[in-house]
Motif scaffolding. Structure first.
Motif, short mmCIF file in Angstrom:
data_model
loop_
_atom_site.label_atom_id
_atom_site.label_comp_id
_atom_site.label_asym_id
_atom_site.label_seq_id
_atom_site.Cartn_x
_atom_site.Cartn_y
_atom_site.Cartn_z
N PHE A 9 32.82 32.43 46.03
CA PHE A 9 32.94 32.48 44.57
C PHE A 9 31.59 32.59 43.86
CE2 PHE A 9 36.71 29.70 45.76
CZ PHE A 9 37.62 30.75 45.69
N LYS A 10 30.54 32.93 44.57
CA LYS A 10 29.19 32.90 44.00
C LYS A 10 29.02 33.87 42.83
CE LYS A 10 27.38 36.01 47.60
NZ LYS A 10 26.45 36.10 48.75
N GLY A 11 29.86 34.89 42.74
CA GLY A 11 29.75 35.82 41.63
C GLY A 11 30.57 35.44 40.42
N GLN A 12 31.25 34.28 40.48
CA GLN A 12 32.13 33.87 39.40
C GLN A 12 31.60 32.61 38.71
OE1 GLN A 12 36.38 33.80 40.40
NE2 GLN A 12 35.94 34.93 42.28
N SER A 13 31.95 32.47 37.45
CA SER A 13 31.65 31.25 36.70
C SER A 13 32.93 30.44 36.61
CB SER A 13 31.14 31.61 35.30
OG SER A 13 30.93 30.44 34.54
N TYR A 14 32.90 29.19 37.07
CA TYR A 14 34.13 28.41 37.12
C TYR A 14 33.83 26.92 37.09
CZ TYR A 14 32.76 28.04 42.04
OH TYR A 14 32.06 27.80 43.20
N ASP A 15 34.86 26.13 36.85
CA ASP A 15 34.78 24.69 36.87
C ASP A 15 34.94 24.22 38.32
OD1 ASP A 15 35.11 21.94 36.69
OD2 ASP A 15 36.52 22.01 35.02
N GLU A 16 33.94 23.59 38.87
CA GLU A 16 33.97 23.18 40.28
C GLU A 16 35.06 22.16 40.57
OE1 GLU A 16 30.13 21.90 41.53
OE2 GLU A 16 29.21 23.89 41.30
N LYS A 17 35.59 21.50 39.54
CA LYS A 17 36.65 20.53 39.75
C LYS A 17 38.04 21.17 39.74
CE LYS A 17 34.03 16.65 37.81
NZ LYS A 17 33.99 15.57 36.77
N ASN A 18 38.10 22.44 39.44
CA ASN A 18 39.38 23.13 39.39
C ASN A 18 39.89 23.47 40.79
OD1 ASN A 18 41.02 23.66 37.18
ND2 ASN A 18 39.63 25.16 36.30
#
Length: 273
Positions: A9-18
């Motif tokens: 997922f290194k190319g994505q911006s996301y909530d790590e708790k999701n």
């Protein structure tokens, strides 16, 4: 989140708790379908902070009827899968059914999915492991979560630690499945991420018509229960119009209904972690 997932997922911006999401149409029907689904789902996931893996099968070998659609052809299907992933900067996954499919599919996909019926096939698991790609093994409808340790051991013994296990229901009679949510914590004891397949677990197989049935109205119920039980990810097959889908239309989620469901699931995830 395990390091190999972080790399995916290194190319994505996301909530790590999701939770993470694996989603897409069951089978590759056309380039237009892949682009539509990947575009809409990636936009939804980006807005909700959900890491996303695009899924579609380049070949469907395990069909009930010999007349069922199986794919556009291996090379075309795989190339369209890769093109879709590159267009939206997404990791991709597809299933493989035989050991000699592993290396060719690994040139196009980031994750190799092992179908539930084949989760005990040693040569298939080893071949997938030896590609170095992430291997997602669906738990057989005939197995417990504890017994999936043997599939994990086969992959690890082949030198690959990048393993996901997916729960997809347990055979109940001849034409139904049930979900035993104990399998989620049991499979997490193997030290791997665990995914809930929210669509195939609602299948009604072995119909005399030769077409598998399903209960898509319960997808939300299965997904919510899985999040509450501690699932790391969700698998949801989705299509703009399941009624005309060429595979598994009876249990796919209509694409227009995905966003509202994911909004609910994100709220639930925040409440239970």
């Amino acid at each position: 989140m395990q390091p190999f997932l972080t790399d995916l997922f290194k190319g994505q911006s996301y909530d790590e708790k999701n939770f993470f999401l694996i989603a897409g149409p069951c089978v590759i029907e056309s380039e237009e379908l892949l682009m539509e689904v990947a575009g809409r789902v990636s936009s939804i996931c980006r807005n909700l902070g959900i890491p996303y893996i695009f899924k579609s099968s380049y070949r469907k070998a395990n069909r009930t009827s010999a007349s069922s659609f199986t794919g556009l052809g291996d090379e075309l299907g795989l190339s369209l899968l890769k093109k879709t992933g590159e267009a939206f900067n997404l990791p991709t996954t597809t299933d493989i059914h035989a050991h000699d499919e592993a290396a060719p599919a690994a040139r196009y996909a980031d994750i190799l999915q092992i179908p539930a019926f084949l989760c005990r096939q040693t040569d298939l698991l080893i071949a997938a492991a030896e590609t170095g790609k992430v291997v997602n093994v669906k738990k057989g409808q005939f197995l417990s979560g504890q017994s999936m340790k043997f599939a994990v051991e086969k992959i690890r013994n082949a030198g690959n630690e990048k393993i996901i296990l997916t729960e997809r229901g347990t055979t109940f009679g001849y034409q139904d499945l049930v979900v035993d949510y104990r399998n989620i914590p049991w499979m997490k004891e193997h030290g791997v991420p665990v995914v809930m397949d929210c669509t195939h677990s609602l299948q009604q197989p072995n119909q005399v018509s030769g077409i598998t049935g399903g209960n898509p109205q319960l997808i939300g119920t299965v997904a919510k229960a899985a999040i509450a039980a501690g699932a790391d990810g969700l698998f949801i097959e989705t299509h703009p119009n399941p009624a005309i889908a060429l595979s598994d239309g009876a249990n796919m989620l209509q694409l227009d209904r995905l966003e509202s469901l994911l909004q609910e699931l994100v709220k639930l995830r925040k409440a239970v972690i």
